[in-house]
Design an enzyme around this catalytic site. Structure first.
Site, PDB file in Angstrom:
ATOM      1  N   HIS A 109      35.933  52.549  33.042  1.00  0.00           N
ATOM      2  CA  HIS A 109      37.372  51.553  32.827  1.00  0.00           C
ATOM      3  C   HIS A 109      38.253  52.480  33.973  1.00  0.00           C
ATOM      4  CE1 HIS A 109      39.548  49.298  31.519  1.00  0.00           C
ATOM      5  NE2 HIS A 109      41.226  50.132  31.181  1.00  0.00           N
ATOM      6  N   HIS A 158      46.430  49.907  33.435  1.00  0.00           N
ATOM      7  CA  HIS A 158      45.245  49.482  33.107  1.00  0.00           C
ATOM      8  C   HIS A 158      45.119  47.677  33.091  1.00  0.00           C
ATOM      9  CE1 HIS A 158      43.940  49.450  29.200  1.00  0.00           C
ATOM     10  NE2 HIS A 158      45.025  51.294  29.201  1.00  0.00           N
ATOM     11  N   CYS A 185      38.531  46.124  36.794  1.00  0.00           N
ATOM     12  CA  CYS A 185      40.135  47.590  36.664  1.00  0.00           C
ATOM     13  C   CYS A 185      39.186  48.790  37.605  1.00  0.00           C
ATOM     14  CB  CYS A 185      39.801  47.971  35.474  1.00  0.00           C
ATOM     15  SG  CYS A 185      37.352  48.526  35.108  1.00  0.00           S
TER      16      CYS A 185
END
Length: 170
Positions: A41, A53, A150
């Site tokens: 991530h 994010h 992301c």
């Protein structure tokens, strides 16, 4: 908490372990999400203990609001700003994505398939943070695991062009 440069400890080029206090505003950071390290991530470190994010629908997170940043799991996804703990979501180690690597260094590292470094140059840190904060207001489109995720968000903030090297290895 440990911060490492590059995804694979066997990659010795620019490989260091950092103290969390050495993170800089505008850094593109990431954390592996599963024990088997199938995916990571990504986000932009914007200030002390803050990360912007891009999350998909039904993203992991606390059901009750985080006491540090107030984040509470959203079912619709989008661009969010949280503390590092919520960004990490249980992962202990943070990594820093490398920009502006030379072709020589990339060729030397190719034996370990470095998917977290690029020859693309980063914009100045202040512009990276400004772009990330703007996307908090206007969004980054609809989340898509393959084509708008992301990592696409973080690379867009850093370079002005979105790309996801994770998608190439799926």
């Amino acid at each position: 908490m440990i911060v490492q440069e590059l995804a694979h400890p066997s990659l010795l080029i620019n490989h260091e372990i950092f103290d969390i206090r050495q993170l800089k505003e505008g850094d593109h950071i990431y954390a592996w999400r599963t024990r088997s390290e199938l995916y990571s991530h990504h986000g932009i470190y914007t200030a002390i203990d803050r990360v912007v994010h891009f999350i998909g629908p039904k993203a992991k997170g606390p059901v009750k609001a985080c006491k540090k940043c107030g984040y509470k799991r959203k079912m619709h996804g989008g661009v969010i700003e949280t503390c590092l703990d919520c960004f990490r979501s249980g992962s202990y180690v943070l990594y820093v994505y490398r920009y502006g690597m030379s072709m020589r260094d990339l060729q030397l590292s190719s034996h370990v398939l470095c998917q977290t470094c690029t020859i693309k140059e980063s914009k100045p840190a202040s512009e990276v943070v400004k772009t990330a904060k703007e996307k908090l207001e206007v969004g980054f489109g609809t989340y898509n695991l393959i084509s708008n995720n992301c990592e696409d968000f973080a690379t867009f903030c850093k370079t002005g062009t979105s790309f996801c090297q994770q998608a190439y290895r799926r």
